[in-house]
Design a protein around this motif. Structure first.
Motif, short mmCIF file in Angstrom:
data_model
loop_
_atom_site.label_atom_id
_atom_site.label_comp_id
_atom_site.label_asym_id
_atom_site.label_seq_id
_atom_site.Cartn_x
_atom_site.Cartn_y
_atom_site.Cartn_z
N LEU A 81 0.89 -1.13 -0.07
CA LEU A 81 0.12 -0.11 -0.10
C LEU A 81 1.00 1.32 -0.17
O LEU A 81 2.09 1.19 0.36
N SER A 82 0.32 2.40 -0.41
CA SER A 82 1.19 3.59 -0.47
C SER A 82 1.70 3.98 0.86
O SER A 82 2.66 4.84 0.71
N ASP A 83 1.16 3.71 2.05
CA ASP A 83 1.76 4.03 3.50
C ASP A 83 2.80 2.86 3.89
O ASP A 83 3.39 2.78 4.66
N GLY A 84 3.26 1.91 2.83
CA GLY A 84 4.24 0.97 3.12
C GLY A 84 3.77 -0.26 3.66
O GLY A 84 4.64 -1.15 3.96
N THR A 85 2.51 -0.24 3.84
CA THR A 85 1.86 -1.43 4.65
C THR A 85 1.92 -2.76 3.49
O THR A 85 1.14 -2.53 2.33
N GLU A 86 2.19 -3.85 3.85
CA GLU A 86 2.01 -5.15 2.92
C GLU A 86 0.53 -5.32 3.24
O GLU A 86 0.26 -5.52 4.48
N ARG A 162 -9.07 0.31 -8.04
CA ARG A 162 -9.73 -0.88 -7.54
C ARG A 162 -8.85 -1.99 -7.12
O ARG A 162 -8.04 -2.37 -7.99
N GLY A 163 -9.22 -2.64 -6.22
CA GLY A 163 -8.61 -3.95 -5.78
C GLY A 163 -7.09 -3.72 -5.61
O GLY A 163 -6.38 -2.74 -4.99
N VAL A 164 -6.30 -4.56 -6.40
CA VAL A 164 -4.98 -4.53 -6.40
C VAL A 164 -4.26 -3.05 -7.02
O VAL A 164 -3.06 -2.66 -6.68
N TRP A 165 -5.03 -2.60 -7.81
CA TRP A 165 -4.81 -1.42 -8.30
C TRP A 165 -4.63 -0.18 -7.30
O TRP A 165 -3.89 0.97 -7.75
N ALA A 166 -4.92 -0.30 -6.06
CA ALA A 166 -4.87 0.51 -5.05
C ALA A 166 -3.38 0.56 -4.25
O ALA A 166 -3.06 1.30 -3.50
N SER A 167 -2.72 -0.45 -4.83
CA SER A 167 -1.32 -0.59 -4.40
C SER A 167 -0.26 -0.88 -5.30
O SER A 167 -0.59 -0.93 -6.57
#
Length: 180
Positions: A81-86, A162-167
């Motif tokens: 994710l954009s905040d670095g969270t997996e 959407r989905g994985v495209w948010a990461s």
């Protein structure tokens, strides 16, 4: 006894055995009005309650079915994710498909068989194309190597994040090759 019956009952003549499956298949295809060269898999339908194996593979009545022209994030794959969270995006893809399908019957129109012996199919539930739904929801990408059916759905999902495209994620085919 008809000539065909004699052919089938001549067990001692092993010279005929290699030809029997072809003869039987030819007779069956002719009876169905198909040419012997026609792909029997393309006329095959599998319908029933589906179990999700992973994000792009289901099972109905013991038959493994790979969804045509889509490639879902692998079950063990993670996204960033954009905040670095997996997050376990691969597991979430399979879960999303499972929740979408529930216990309602699924109808799969088989188009082929893959190298692993699985049927390859476009699957529908209540008239909705599940392959398209997976890509449009961002849980799978269009697998251009096997068809361009869902490229526009992928573009829409990517634009809407959407989905994985948010990461950030590795394409499933690259992940399977070890790029992690």
């Amino acid at each position: 006894m008809a000539p065909f019956d004699k052919l089938l009952h001549r067990r001692r003549d092993s010279r005929l055995r290699p030809f029997l499956p072809g003869v039987v298949a030819g007779v069956l295809l002719a009876a169905l009005g198909a040419s012997p060269g026609a792909d029997a898999a393309s006329r095959h339908m599998i319908t029933g309650t589906a179990s999700v194996i992973d994000g792009d593979t289901i099972e109905i009545h013991g038959a493994r079915i790979r969804l045509h022209a889509v490639d879902a994030i692998e079950s063990r794959q993670r996204c960033l994710l954009s905040d670095g969270t997996e997050w376990r995006c691969g597991a979430d893809a399979a879960k999303a498909l499972s929740e979408k399908i529930g216990q309602a019957p699924v109808e799969c129109r088989v188009t082929d068989k893959d190298r692993y012996g699985r049927f390859v199919a476009k699957c529908f539930q209540r008239g909705e194309d599940l392959n398209a739904w997976l890509v449009a929801s961002g849980w799978a990408v269009a697998y251009r190597q096997y068809g361009k059916d869902y490229v526009s759905r992928e573009s829409e999902a990517k634009a809407a994040k959407r989905g994985v495209w948010a990461s950030q994620f590795v394409m499933p085919w690259d992940w399977r090759r070890g790029k992690r």
